[in-house]
Design a protein around this motif. Structure first.
Motif: not given
Length: 184
Positions: A36-50
């Motif tokens: 998928k296209p890279r989303d450089i903010y996804d990891i910051i907001s995604n609960p999986v990565f809290k």
């Protein structure tokens, strides 16, 4: 080493071995997102990565406070996953919009995060015959092995790239952090 040589203008990296992280969940997520296209903010907001984000931010602050002061903190502003030998990260680059960067390896079979000396101009007159052992005064690069569970923190302006064998598997999370002033 001669005792009256004074090291000046140093830069450093911090390396940690993180434990008790659900690496398999991180690896599965990154692998599923790789086409998928890279989303450089996804990891910051995604609960999986809290959990991992909190740990990374704490370690980035530990790094910052040990060099500078405790008047400011580092706040994560970008985070993204990398899978395999992504061509973008194998070219030397810097993260020019942030202050500190970090890479966490939830899985790595092989590879290195290689840093290029910011003092390359001072090394221009060197010849390989002049050097018996590379050290902080005569090295053009420094390579930190990519090891499962390792976290590497460094100045965002430090040129770096990834070296890895195309036949091995490597998953990483990359982060950028900026200064956040602590109000007193």
């Amino acid at each position: 080493m001669v005792k009256n040589i004074i090291p000046i203008f140093a830069t450093g990296i911090s390396v940690y071995n993180l434990e008790n992280i659900n690496n398999s969940e991180i690896v599965d997520y990154v692998k599923n997102q790789c086409n998928k296209p890279r989303d450089i903010y996804d990891i910051i907001s995604n609960p999986v990565f809290k959990q991992i984000n909190n740990i990374i931010e704490d370690k980035m602050n530990e790094h910052y406070h040990s060099i500078y002061n405790k008047k400011n903190n580092i706040e994560l502003v970008q985070g993204w996953g990398n899978y395999g030998d992504n061509g973008i990260i194998t070219m030397p680059h810097a993260h020019t919009t942030s202050f500190l960067s970090a890479v966490y390896y939830p899985f790595a079979e092989d590879g290195f995060l290689t840093f290029i000396s910011p003092m390359a101009g001072l090394l221009a007159g060197q010849d390989k015959e002049m050097i018996d052992n590379h050290n902080i005064y005569c090295s053009e690069i420094y390579s930190q092995p990519s090891i499962t569970g390792s976290l590497i923190i460094f100045s965002s302006m430090l040129m770096h790239h990834v070296r890895c064998d195309k036949n091995t598997e490597r998953v990483s999370l990359a982060y950028n952090g900026n200064l956040k002033i602590i109000l007193e």
